[in-house]
Scaffold this active site. Structure first.
Site, PDB file in Angstrom:
ATOM      1  N   GLU A 125      44.692  34.577  46.241  1.00  0.00           N
ATOM      2  CA  GLU A 125      43.927  35.761  45.845  1.00  0.00           C
ATOM      3  C   GLU A 125      43.140  35.478  44.562  1.00  0.00           C
ATOM      4  O   GLU A 125      43.702  34.873  43.645  1.00  0.00           O
ATOM      5  CB  GLU A 125      44.874  36.942  45.612  1.00  0.00           C
ATOM      6  CG  GLU A 125      44.166  38.276  45.524  1.00  0.00           C
ATOM      7  CD  GLU A 125      45.147  39.449  45.537  1.00  0.00           C
ATOM      8  OE1 GLU A 125      44.836  40.487  46.126  1.00  0.00           O
ATOM      9  OE2 GLU A 125      46.229  39.313  44.937  1.00  0.00           O
ATOM     10  N   MET A 262      53.112  37.089  44.498  1.00  0.00           N
ATOM     11  CA  MET A 262      51.987  37.211  45.439  1.00  0.00           C
ATOM     12  C   MET A 262      52.496  37.629  46.803  1.00  0.00           C
ATOM     13  O   MET A 262      53.464  37.073  47.321  1.00  0.00           O
ATOM     14  CB  MET A 262      51.237  35.879  45.529  1.00  0.00           C
ATOM     15  CG  MET A 262      50.087  35.880  46.516  1.00  0.00           C
ATOM     16  SD  MET A 262      48.815  37.101  46.089  1.00  0.00           S
ATOM     17  CE  MET A 262      47.918  37.202  47.626  1.00  0.00           C
ATOM     18  N   GLU A 263      51.780  38.597  47.413  1.00  0.00           N
ATOM     19  CA  GLU A 263      52.260  39.332  48.561  1.00  0.00           C
ATOM     20  C   GLU A 263      51.989  38.679  49.902  1.00  0.00           C
ATOM     21  O   GLU A 263      51.774  39.372  50.906  1.00  0.00           O
ATOM     22  CB  GLU A 263      51.611  40.721  48.568  1.00  0.00           C
ATOM     23  CG  GLU A 263      50.107  40.732  48.842  1.00  0.00           C
ATOM     24  CD  GLU A 263      49.219  40.750  47.615  1.00  0.00           C
ATOM     25  OE1 GLU A 263      48.055  41.143  47.724  1.00  0.00           O
ATOM     26  OE2 GLU A 263      49.699  40.361  46.540  1.00  0.00           O
ATOM     27  N   ASN A 264      52.007  37.369  50.021  1.00  0.00           N
ATOM     28  CA  ASN A 264      51.719  36.724  51.293  1.00  0.00           C
ATOM     29  C   ASN A 264      52.554  37.356  52.414  1.00  0.00           C
ATOM     30  O   ASN A 264      53.749  37.604  52.249  1.00  0.00           O
ATOM     31  CB  ASN A 264      52.061  35.234  51.207  1.00  0.00           C
ATOM     32  CG  ASN A 264      51.645  34.630  49.893  1.00  0.00           C
ATOM     33  OD1 ASN A 264      50.474  34.624  49.556  1.00  0.00           O
ATOM     34  ND2 ASN A 264      52.612  34.125  49.135  1.00  0.00           N
ATOM     35  N   GLU A 295      55.359  44.017  45.894  1.00  0.00           N
ATOM     36  CA  GLU A 295      54.888  42.987  46.821  1.00  0.00           C
ATOM     37  C   GLU A 295      55.211  43.371  48.257  1.00  0.00           C
ATOM     38  O   GLU A 295      54.423  43.103  49.174  1.00  0.00           O
ATOM     39  CB  GLU A 295      55.500  41.626  46.473  1.00  0.00           C
ATOM     40  CG  GLU A 295      55.260  41.164  45.041  1.00  0.00           C
ATOM     41  CD  GLU A 295      53.792  41.165  44.625  1.00  0.00           C
ATOM     42  OE1 GLU A 295      52.921  40.976  45.504  1.00  0.00           O
ATOM     43  OE2 GLU A 295      53.508  41.348  43.433  1.00  0.00           O
ATOM     44  N   GLU A 317      46.162  47.278  45.363  1.00  0.00           N
ATOM     45  CA  GLU A 317      46.981  47.168  44.162  1.00  0.00           C
ATOM     46  C   GLU A 317      47.482  48.506  43.632  1.00  0.00           C
ATOM     47  O   GLU A 317      48.647  48.635  43.247  1.00  0.00           O
ATOM     48  CB  GLU A 317      46.207  46.410  43.076  1.00  0.00           C
ATOM     49  CG  GLU A 317      45.853  44.985  43.459  1.00  0.00           C
ATOM     50  CD  GLU A 317      47.046  44.122  43.839  1.00  0.00           C
ATOM     51  OE1 GLU A 317      48.196  44.508  43.558  1.00  0.00           O
ATOM     52  OE2 GLU A 317      46.832  43.048  44.431  1.00  0.00           O
TER      53      GLU A 317
END
Length: 811
Positions: A125, A262-264, A295, A317
């Site tokens: 991102e 990080m929201e993978n 997340e 967000e």
């Protein structure tokens, strides 16, 4: 030629032209144990609505070969490969190599200093996938991804999909992952290394935790709590959004030298700094819970439904930040999460929204470089607070019904602000156009004050207020404390709103009680005289937080002195009953003494906080937090000696005491070396460097600046810790040369990607050895810098300018 940033116009044209059918990405990590290179072959299958048209694919790695439908292509040298003469159906194949895995974007190789093992993570991102393989790096070209990863034979590989098929090769293993659902490229991930792995089956989900082997003991300690929170969050969101998480496997990977989380999709990557080496405090546990739930919320807000373009970043967000507090309060043991939000990030949002970087939550974004600059306190905590107000405004039942309809309609697609507003308006049965314009398209913070005239009370806005629901609480004395005798909610539509239903002659009135909206407040004159002494006597964490937020806002706007604000917040922290909020108050009180007070008052205010810490340390449940606060505020060698006796074998506290001793000019070299020898933390060398940073010694300052700011040898998650120790009060003569050196760094601070740019720009900015002229100089110097650097500097410099004014005004 520099790497070009994708513009909105280019993205719209490309999205109108193409449909991506799938990505097949073959990744080779076998060179990483001994070298820096990651090799990729990206095969992109896509259709074109206008055969014969031309477009481009993003690839900022070194291209070894590229073909489109079998014909060779030539990279342009600007992070793009031109794709001429498109057919109706196309196959693009690009072989690339990324060798900058130490300081570059997208992929990072980390070496564990404890055992020399290598770990690699990827994080994309907003548009950093293009630094690793060729892709159409924009959020609205979603497609299934199939990853095949060749890795050293002792490594484990994680990615978005369920369990991979693993083949044994001659000197490696190949991991073949099933297709993902349609995802934006920035939501994909590959992490790898010789992990410690823990798994748990819960409510039909297969939950996994991974960390480097040297942190196995810490992961084991925290695993049960992490699994509990994960189970609670998946259950809450699945019900609230009427859509259970659709994949059985949900992994969380804790990686060295990573910034934040990080929201993978299905495979969240965390900084392993969240695996606290010392026993976590209540505030640290609550923060961990909120980050985990933030997340996780992105699985729905960002992965399943994705913004079309970066002007709707808040759809990701702000919603995730709102949802994590909502879920924490409703589904976990962290029932005071909103109070923690108020005295933490929301205060930062108030400050940012009254400064030079204030912007609408939803605003036009020209290109992705600009998008990187709005991952900020407006998008996150202000956005979360605005959504809390929206849920209050339409009602929670209507809000959740609207969310469920939104996900049902748009799953695996892309949306805009209008799609969400329509879903919520329909569910709530009210027109939200005026609300949307006022809250999302308009910058700035409303301010309210209370006005009394006999028994009548009026809520008065400074200017035209946004449409919102505000609560006013009435309080009466109950011995030494106050109790709430009434709470009245009103819908504000005009500058003056009468408040009816309050008891006559209430001793104290609190505007924005329950903290339902994003607005600063001022008390009525009768309550205002007592506010500074009253905040600590209010009966709940949220009411005390609202009063404390008012005092903080008065300090930052020059309406209260550091001494007044410091006394108030120190009193609040000693009276606070919510364990998770005590530490944020302690931080605020110590910040006031250290950063906002004039030098002549600094010692007295610091001693005041230290005395409060001594009192708190008598409570076993608050002892750890109190002793940490004392380590920051100890006045002399006697205080430090007492602190060391209290610390016993607590290595974390001993490091903190050493930092303070170094700042006070003590001889710390032997103590630091001895502690480094016995500390099991693989990153304990950072603690030793932090001790060096605090020393009032020119050689130490030069060494630390080189390693921290020039070499960037400190993990991004520890930059703030080391920088805070470097910039100390009463060291102006030593620090003065580094104020210019900071400005010299500005042209390079964007390097390494968005997160390092944000951290280094903000954390390295000098709070001492400067004056108002320096602030002006810094703001002029950053004019042509990358947008993320410019905005972070403007925000931080505005805060420091307010500190300088507070120091001067109090003097």
């Amino acid at each position: 030629m520099g790497t070009r940033s994708l513009t909105r116009t280019e993205a719209e044209r490309r999205a109108a032209l193409l449909t991506v059918e799938r990505y097949d990405v073959d990744i080779d990590l076998t060179a990483l144990p001994d070298g820096p290179e990651v090799r990729c072959v990206s095969t992109v299958t896509f259709t074109c609505r206008e055969p014969g048209a031309e477009t481009f694919v993003d690839c900022a790695a070194d291209v070894l070969s590229a073909t489109l439908n079998g014909a060779a292509l030539t990279p342009a040298g600007d992070g793009r490969i031109r794709l001429p003469g498109l057919a109706a159906h196309n196959v693009l194949r690009v072989e690339s190599v990324q060798a900058d895995t130490a300081t570059g974007e997208g992929v990072h190789r980390a070496v564990d200093p404890a055992d020399g093992e290598v770990y690699v993570w990827m994080s994309f991102e907003p548009d950093e996938a293009r630094f690793v393989w060729a892709c159409f790096d924009q959020p609205d070209l979603k497609a299934p991804h199939a990853f095949t990863v060749t890795a050293p034979p002792t490594w484990t590989v994680t990615s978005n999909s369920a369990a991979a098929r693993v083949e044994e090769l001659a000197a490696a293993r190949r991991w073949t992952f099933a297709d993902t659902p349609p995802l934006s490229v920035y939501n994909t991930v590959v992490n790898a290394g010789p992990f410690q792995e823990i798994r748990c089956q819960a409510d039909g989900h297969d939950l996994g935790l991974y960390a480097r082997r040297s942190l196995a003991e810490v992961l084991d300690r925290d695993a049960e709590e992490i699994f509990t929170l994960t189970r609670q969050g998946l259950a809450f969101y699945g019900e609230a959004f009427a859509m259970p998480f659709p994949q059985r496997k949900y992994d969380q990977v804790f990686m060295p030298e990573f910034g934040g989380a990080m929201e993978n999709y299905g495979c969240v990557t965390w900084s392993d700094a969240f695996l606290r080496r010392a026993e976590p405090t209540p505030a640290e546990r609550e923060l961990f819970a909120k980050v985990l739930l933030h997340e996780m919320a992105h699985m729905w807000f960002g992965n399943i439904v994705t913004m079309r373009w970066w002007d709707d970043l808040w759809l990701n967000e702000a919603f995730a930040e709102f949802a994590c507090h909502w879920a924490a309060e409703r589904a976990s043991r962290y029932t005071d999460a909103w109070a923690g939000h108020l005295v933490g990030d929301k205060l930062k949002a108030y400050l940012a929204d009254q400064g030079p970087v204030s912007h609408p939550i939803h605003q036009p974004i020209h290109d992705v470089a600009q998008a990187a600059s709005i991952f900020d306190n407006i998008t996150y905590p202000k956005g979360a607070s605005v959504l809390q107000q929206l849920m209050t405004y339409v009602g929670e039942e209507s809000f959740t019904a609207g969310m469920a309809a939104y996900f049902a309609r748009h799953a695996w697609g892309n949306t805009t602000l209008q799609d969400l507003i329509e879903a919520l308006a329909k569910a709530g049965g009210r027109d939200l156009d005026a609300w949307r314009t006022a809250w999302l398209a308009t910058a700035g913070t409303d301010r309210f004050r209370l006005e009394r005239d006999g028994e009548s009370v009026t809520l008065v806005a400074a200017g035209t207020p946004r449409p919102q629901v505000v609560a006013v609480g009435a309080y009466a004395r109950d011995g030494e404390d106050l109790e709430r005798t009434a709470l009245v909610r009103v819908e504000v539509t005009q500058p003056r709103t009468p408040i009816t239903g309050l008891p006559p002659a209430a001793e104290f009135l609190l505007a924005n009680d329950d903290d339902l909206t994003f607005a600063t407040t001022r008390p009525d004159p009768a309550s205002g005289d007592a506010l500074l002494g009253t905040a600590a006597r209010l009966p709940s964490a949220i009411s005390r937080g609202v009063a404390a937020a008012t005092v903080w806002d008065m300090l930052t706007n020059g309406e209260a002195t550091a001494a007044e604000a410091g006394r108030c917040l120190t009193a609040v922290l000693t009276a606070e009953t919510s364990d998770a909020v005590i530490e944020p108050y302690l931080t605020l009180a110590a910040d006031i003494a250290e950063l906002w007070a004039p030098p002549a008052e600094r010692a007295a205010l610091t001693a005041q906080v230290a005395a409060a810490c001594r009192r708190l340390a008598e409570d076993p449940g608050r002892r750890q937090v109190a002793l940490r606060g004392l380590a920051r505020t100890a006045a002399d060698a006697d205080d430090l000696a007492w602190l060391r006796t209290q610390a016993g074998d607590d290595v974390d506290l001993l490091w903190r005491a050493l930092v303070r001793e170094a700042e006070l000019g003590g001889q710390v070299a032997s103590g630091s070396a001895a502690l480094l020898e016995r500390d099991p933390d693989p990153d304990a060398w950072v603690r030793a460097l932090t001790v060096r940073a605090a020393l009032p010694d020119p050689a130490a300052k030069a060494e630390v600046w080189q390693r921290l700011a020039v070499d960037r040898a400190v993990p991004v998650s520890s930059v703030g810790q080391v920088a805070t120790a470097f910039w100390r009060p009463a060291q102006d003569e030593l620090l003065a040369p580094y104020t210019q050196r900071y400005l010299d760094l500005l042209p390079r601070l964007h390097q390494g990607g968005m997160i390092p740019a944000m951290v280094f720009t903000s954390r390295l900015f000098p709070p001492y050895a400067i004056d108002a002229a320096y602030i002006d100089k810094a703001q002029q110097a950053v004019h042509d810098a990358a947008p993320v650097v410019r905005n972070m500097l403007l925000e931080r410099s505005d805060a420091v300018a307010r500190m300088l004014r507070a120091r001067a005004a109090a003097s």
